[in-house]
Design a protein around this motif. Structure first.
Motif, PDB file in Angstrom:
ATOM      1  N   VAL A 138       0.837  -1.206   0.000  1.00  0.00           N
ATOM      2  CA  VAL A 138       0.000   0.000   0.000  1.00  0.00           C
ATOM      3  C   VAL A 138       0.866   1.249   0.000  1.00  0.00           C
ATOM      4  N   ALA A 139       1.952   1.222   0.783  1.00  0.00           N
ATOM      5  CA  ALA A 139       2.842   2.382   0.857  1.00  0.00           C
ATOM      6  C   ALA A 139       3.443   2.705  -0.508  1.00  0.00           C
ATOM      7  N   ILE A 140       3.993   1.700  -1.176  1.00  0.00           N
ATOM      8  CA  ILE A 140       4.590   1.948  -2.479  1.00  0.00           C
ATOM      9  C   ILE A 140       3.514   2.276  -3.514  1.00  0.00           C
ATOM     10  N   ALA A 141       2.317   1.693  -3.374  1.00  0.00           N
ATOM     11  CA  ALA A 141       1.221   2.002  -4.293  1.00  0.00           C
ATOM     12  C   ALA A 141       0.826   3.474  -4.186  1.00  0.00           C
ATOM     13  N   LEU A 142       0.835   4.033  -2.977  1.00  0.00           N
ATOM     14  CA  LEU A 142       0.515   5.447  -2.811  1.00  0.00           C
ATOM     15  C   LEU A 142       1.553   6.324  -3.495  1.00  0.00           C
ATOM     16  N   GLY A 143       2.816   5.943  -3.356  1.00  0.00           N
ATOM     17  CA  GLY A 143       3.869   6.695  -4.028  1.00  0.00           C
ATOM     18  C   GLY A 143       3.729   6.637  -5.537  1.00  0.00           C
ATOM     19  N   VAL A 144       3.473   5.454  -6.067  1.00  0.00           N
ATOM     20  CA  VAL A 144       3.271   5.295  -7.514  1.00  0.00           C
ATOM     21  C   VAL A 144       2.037   6.085  -7.972  1.00  0.00           C
ATOM     22  N   ALA A 166       6.488  19.559 -13.284  1.00  0.00           N
ATOM     23  CA  ALA A 166       7.753  19.380 -12.567  1.00  0.00           C
ATOM     24  C   ALA A 166       7.597  19.747 -11.093  1.00  0.00           C
ATOM     25  N   PHE A 167       6.824  20.798 -10.822  1.00  0.00           N
ATOM     26  CA  PHE A 167       6.570  21.196  -9.428  1.00  0.00           C
ATOM     27  C   PHE A 167       5.873  20.069  -8.675  1.00  0.00           C
ATOM     28  N   LEU A 168       4.871  19.461  -9.290  1.00  0.00           N
ATOM     29  CA  LEU A 168       4.155  18.366  -8.628  1.00  0.00           C
ATOM     30  C   LEU A 168       5.036  17.123  -8.496  1.00  0.00           C
ATOM     31  N   LEU A 169       5.870  16.888  -9.506  1.00  0.00           N
ATOM     32  CA  LEU A 169       6.738  15.707  -9.446  1.00  0.00           C
ATOM     33  C   LEU A 169       7.737  15.798  -8.293  1.00  0.00           C
ATOM     34  N   ALA A 170       8.096  17.018  -7.897  1.00  0.00           N
ATOM     35  CA  ALA A 170       8.997  17.169  -6.749  1.00  0.00           C
ATOM     36  C   ALA A 170       8.362  16.572  -5.499  1.00  0.00           C
ATOM     37  N   PHE A 171       7.060  16.807  -5.310  1.00  0.00           N
ATOM     38  CA  PHE A 171       6.373  16.220  -4.167  1.00  0.00           C
ATOM     39  C   PHE A 171       6.208  14.711  -4.348  1.00  0.00           C
ATOM     40  N   ALA A 172       6.035  14.279  -5.599  1.00  0.00           N
ATOM     41  CA  ALA A 172       5.932  12.846  -5.854  1.00  0.00           C
ATOM     42  C   ALA A 172       7.235  12.141  -5.500  1.00  0.00           C
ATOM     43  N   VAL A 173       8.362  12.778  -5.784  1.00  0.00           N
ATOM     44  CA  VAL A 173       9.659  12.192  -5.433  1.00  0.00           C
ATOM     45  C   VAL A 173       9.777  12.050  -3.913  1.00  0.00           C
ATOM     46  N   ILE A 174       9.312  13.072  -3.176  1.00  0.00           N
ATOM     47  CA  ILE A 174       9.345  12.992  -1.709  1.00  0.00           C
ATOM     48  C   ILE A 174       8.521  11.802  -1.231  1.00  0.00           C
ATOM     49  N   ALA A 175       7.331  11.644  -1.815  1.00  0.00           N
ATOM     50  CA  ALA A 175       6.480  10.515  -1.434  1.00  0.00           C
ATOM     51  C   ALA A 175       7.169   9.185  -1.737  1.00  0.00           C
ATOM     52  N   LEU A 176       7.875   9.124  -2.871  1.00  0.00           N
ATOM     53  CA  LEU A 176       8.560   7.879  -3.228  1.00  0.00           C
ATOM     54  C   LEU A 176       9.731   7.596  -2.289  1.00  0.00           C
ATOM     55  N   GLY A 203       1.018  15.808   2.359  1.00  0.00           N
ATOM     56  CA  GLY A 203       0.273  14.945   3.279  1.00  0.00           C
ATOM     57  C   GLY A 203       0.319  13.490   2.876  1.00  0.00           C
ATOM     58  N   LEU A 204       0.443  13.221   1.570  1.00  0.00           N
ATOM     59  CA  LEU A 204       0.511  11.836   1.114  1.00  0.00           C
ATOM     60  C   LEU A 204       1.758  11.150   1.652  1.00  0.00           C
ATOM     61  N   ALA A 205       2.877  11.894   1.708  1.00  0.00           N
ATOM     62  CA  ALA A 205       4.101  11.324   2.264  1.00  0.00           C
ATOM     63  C   ALA A 205       3.919  10.993   3.741  1.00  0.00           C
ATOM     64  N   VAL A 206       3.195  11.851   4.459  1.00  0.00           N
ATOM     65  CA  VAL A 206       2.947  11.600   5.881  1.00  0.00           C
ATOM     66  C   VAL A 206       2.078  10.354   6.053  1.00  0.00           C
ATOM     67  N   VAL A 207       1.067  10.208   5.198  1.00  0.00           N
ATOM     68  CA  VAL A 207       0.202   9.028   5.261  1.00  0.00           C
ATOM     69  C   VAL A 207       1.019   7.758   5.013  1.00  0.00           C
ATOM     70  N   ILE A 208       1.905   7.813   4.022  1.00  0.00           N
ATOM     71  CA  ILE A 208       2.761   6.652   3.737  1.00  0.00           C
ATOM     72  C   ILE A 208       3.630   6.323   4.958  1.00  0.00           C
ATOM     73  N   ALA A 209       4.158   7.369   5.601  1.00  0.00           N
ATOM     74  CA  ALA A 209       4.992   7.154   6.783  1.00  0.00           C
ATOM     75  C   ALA A 209       4.204   6.484   7.902  1.00  0.00           C
ATOM     76  N   LEU A 210       2.942   6.879   8.069  1.00  0.00           N
ATOM     77  CA  LEU A 210       2.110   6.253   9.103  1.00  0.00           C
ATOM     78  C   LEU A 210       1.829   4.789   8.770  1.00  0.00           C
TER      79      LEU A 210
END
Length: 835
Positions: A21-27, A256-266, A713-720
């Motif tokens: 689920v964690a990696i699925a959220l990042g993807v 590119a701006f959004l992908l920066a946050f996607a990289v953090i989530a990954l 917030g998605l990165a925080v959810v993945i961390a939880l």
């Protein structure tokens, strides 16, 4: 070996679910961003197609002529050129739309093309105007201005006379040069349009090719007819290609701006995967050792662990691809809600081969790479390990402590150097980029040092729970600190998310406070009266009438003037130091008279000017040599300050004011009503106060902050999810231990409490360290962005920080719910029998 891998996957399916689920959220975030970018491109292409459709040739001025537009003579030549079947001018006029309250709102009028093929909009309802007293408006204008077909529409002409038209239709327009402008939009017949502003010339002429002529042939004929000097002649294909290139570039920047946050989530998801496989390998020490005993080689063990990662990554990629469509749809709705003009949000979900490949590539590759180190560690399990129990990682951390400290120290030095270098930059962009990079290196240093920080932080945070909850909390604190590497990896994911959220929150709140202070400094007046239409000045008599109001103490009009290379604000001399008070760096504002100027510090430095210097200001209508009497700083000062008399000389054709500052007498309670009695008579006059300006600025900053919170917030959810996963695996790992505690007298409730407190401690570790780093990094960014003109205040939003900590505690309790329930339900006898 293949059968062994398949059997292992079946046996550990539940353990791998949360990690998947964690990696699925990042993807999902990555694919959602790519789909959003494709959707924006597709939408812009479709919309722009409306303004380019039917156009075979476009003629515009290229700047090599002094003409302010395409003359009627040029239009006639274009229509008479061989191969031109029809040609229509495209122009615009700023014509305020009168509301039911008698106030004007900005609107842009365009002429209706006579050729149906050259109309850049689609009819939505009714019909297009065919008489001089008829008008059609775009659907968004009809919605925001509350207009319906058959109603009268009043426009304010250049002579300030109101003209009335009948609304006969609405239309949807595409993305073009005029439609991108703010305000309302309407279309009139060519004759009615020309009557609004007789001196206005079209900026473009578009033409349709006659049968038997290609676009290039018509373009070549026009070049012969008009000559190439002063005109830019493009085929319809060239026009479309150039504009779509610009649009694609803008969409790419946002993607590119959004992908920066996607990289953090990954990155956060990768940490969860790494931690999961590390725990699984540790739990399977005996299993791996037995495999080595029966003949499995190191390569087979390595490939076996990676095979599990591939399967998990593939499954997560499928889920992430589907989830990405939902993420894209949600982002499109959120972005559409920022449109103040009430645009309808059309959700598009284009799926390209690139997006699909990216989903599986990112999901599988990130998972496999995250599992490489644990897989490599699995190959080092000796066969003799089958005969002994698994050690904690405390000894390993102590062995590598010096290496960790050395690596962290090196990174800290590099980060500190980058931060200091960024703070010394004069321009905002390099300052923010270099300082921001330095903070990320410092964050990496803390991550490397993580296992060594777990013990001290755990002892500090665990003091209160130990005092309140007794034995269960003591056990929880011991469990959180018994495996420092595992705890550090678990909390690091949450720490990254909280750090970035805290940093953005501090910077945003600091910006809000600074903006409020600047408004107070820039607008010491109680009210500022401005024109609702940019190019329509307020009438001079309005200032006179306001000054005569008994409740008003002082009135100070201002004006603006654009020179060849600068922009200046004009004020009345009696307003200086009272209603207009910038910070004086050198010289004296008291010396500001006609023929003098006070320059903004940055502009003076760029031009090499100082107090006592002279410079010549040039406009299209006049020029004036002025003496520099002061150097000033402050926000929104333009490039300098002139007297109203000097502005009048530079712009002799302007009759009116850009704004009028109004200061009330002390103790006046109904000042706004008194000012409104005067301004109500002027359709252009709008009243603004410092409080209203602050509210508008705060609203905009809050929208941006909420958007960033949602992204990170998605990165925080993945961390939880990582915390929940760690606890779940720990419960399985400590089955015998939990059973022994139950046998010694620990109740089910105390066991559950122990796991909940352990979860809270891990969440608080990540959140607390993240908040400290985020606040510190926020100070770095605000300091780096500060300049001599504007010094950003440093504000710590304690309320929001408290809310983050509370949210972390609540999320930790939720994350511990299932593992705690599982541990409490395990039979004591069955647990003691666990191998």
């Amino acid at each position: 070996m293949l059968r062994t891998i398949i059997a292992g996957l079946k046996a550990r399916t539940a353990r791998l679910v949360l990690s998947s689920v964690a990696i699925a959220l990042g993807v999902a975030f990555v694919t959602g961003t790519l789909v959003l970018g494709d959707a924006m491109n597709a939408s812009m292409r479709d919309e722009f197609a409306k303004s380019a459709r039917g156009v075979d040739v476009s003629v515009t001025l290229n700047g090599a002529t002094d003409s302010k537009g395409i003359t009627p003579e040029t239009l006639a030549k274009i229509r008479q050129t061989p191969g031109v079947a029809g040609a229509d001018p495209r122009g615009y006029a700023s014509v305020p739309l009168m509301t039911s309250s008698g106030k004007a709102r900005p609107a842009i009028a365009t002429p209706l093309a006579g050729n149906d093929k050259l109309r850049e909009f689609d009819l939505a309802s009714g019909r297009y105007p065919d008489r001089a007293n008829e008008v059609a408006v775009d659907v968004r204008t009809a919605d925001t201005a509350k207009l319906s077909i058959g109603q009268p529409v009043k426009l304010l002409g250049t002579d300030d006379q109101t003209r009335e038209y009948t609304l006969v239709g609405t239309y949807k327009q595409g993305v073009g040069e005029m439609s991108m402008a703010s305000g309302d939009h309407l279309v009139l017949t060519p004759d009615a349009f020309q009557a609004l502003d007789p001196e206005r010339l079209p900026y473009q002429v578009v033409a349709v090719a006659a049968n038997g002529f290609t676009q290039q042939q018509v373009a070549d004929n026009l070049k012969k007819s008009l000559g190439e000097n002063g005109f830019e002649i493009q085929t319809g294909e060239q026009l479309t290609e150039r504009t779509l290139k610009q649009i694609s570039s803008q969409a790419a920047e946002f993607t590119a701006f959004l992908l920066a946050f996607a990289v953090i989530a990954l990155v956060v998801a990768a940490m969860v995967i790494y931690n999961t496989f590390t725990i699984l390998v540790a739990q399977r020490t005996r299993e791996l050792a037995l495999m080595r005993c029966v003949g499995a080689s190191r390569k087979q063990v390595f490939r076996g662990v990676l095979a599990e990662a591939v399967v998990m990554g593939f499954a997560a990629s499928v889920l992430g691809l589907l989830g990405g469509l939902g993420v894209s749809a949600a982002l499109q709705v959120v972005i559409g809600s920022f449109d103040d003009r009430g645009a309808d949000v059309v959700v598009r979900l284009p799926i390209t081969v690139t997006t699909v490949l990216a989903a599986f590539g990112v999901g599988v590759v990130v998972t496999v790479l995250s599992a490489v180190l644990p897989a490599r560690k699995a190959t080092r399990v000796p066969p003799v390990a089958a005969l002994r129990s698994q050690p904690d990682s405390g000894e390993e951390v102590s062995r590598t402590g010096k290496l960790r400290v050395l690596s962290a120290g090196l990174l800290a030095v590099l980060g500190a150097v980058a931060v200091v270098l960024g703070m010394k930059q004069e321009k905002e962009e390099p300052a923010m980029f270099i300082s921001g990079a330095g903070t990320m290196v410092l964050l990496l240093a803390v991550l490397v040092l993580g296992p060594l920080l777990v013990g001290p932080v755990n002892r500090v945070l665990g003091a209160v729970p130990r005092a309140i909850f007794g034995v269960p909390a003591k056990l929880a604190s011991a469990n959180a600190g018994r495996n420092p590497k595992r705890t550090a990896a678990t909390t690091a994911a949450l720490m990254i998310g909280v750090t970035i959220v805290a940093m953005v929150t501090v910077v945003a709140n600091s910006a809000k406070q600074t903006a409020s202070e600047q408004v107070d400094q820039r607008l010491p007046a109680d009210y500022t009266v401005t024109s609702s239409v940019y190019d329509r000045p307020l009438p001079p008599e309005l200032a006179t009438r306001l000054a005569a109001v008994p409740e008003v103490a002082k009135v100070a009009p201002t004006n603006r003037v654009s020179t060849v290379d600068a922009y200046f604000t004009g004020v009345s001399t009696d307003a200086l130091g009272d209603l207009f008070r910038p910070k004086v760096e050198s010289g004296s504002l008291g010396d500001l008279r006609d023929g003098t100027v006070a320059l903004r510090a940055d502009y003076a430095k760029e031009q090499g000017l100082s107090v006592g210097s002279t410079t010549t200001l040039k406009t299209e209508d006049a020029s004036e040599t002025v003496k520099v009497v002061a150097i000033v700083s402050g926000q929104r000062l333009a490039d300098g300050v002139l007297t109203l008399g000097t502005v009048a000389k530079l712009s002799p054709g302007v009759d009116g004011y850009d704004s009028i500052m109004v200061k009330l007498k002390p103790g006046v309670a109904n000042g706004r009503a008194a000012v409104e009695k005067v301004t109500d008579a002027s359709p252009l006059a709008l009243i603004d106060s410092a409080a209203e300006t602050k509210a508008q600025l705060n609203k905009q900053l809050d929208q941006v902050l909420a958007f960033v919170w949602a992204l990170i917030g998605l990165a925080v959810v993945i961390a939880l999810f990582g915390i929940a996963n760690t606890l779940t695996l720990s419960v399985l790992e400590r089955t015998r231990e939990s059973a022994l505690l139950r046998a010694l007298g620990l109740t089910r409730g105390q066991l559950r409490l122990m796991l909940v407190v352990e979860s809270i401690l891990m969440a608080l570790m990540g959140a607390a360290i993240g908040l400290v780093l985020g606040v510190g990094f926020g100070w770095v960014i605000t300091t780096a962005l500060s300049s001599e003109a504007v010094k950003l205040a440093f504000i710590i939003p304690f309320g929001q920080i408290g809310a983050m900590l509370a949210a972390a505690v609540v999320a930790a309790v939720v994350a511990a719910a299932m593992p705690a329930r599982r541990a409490a339900r395990t039979s004591v006898v069955a647990g003691m029998a666990e191998a």
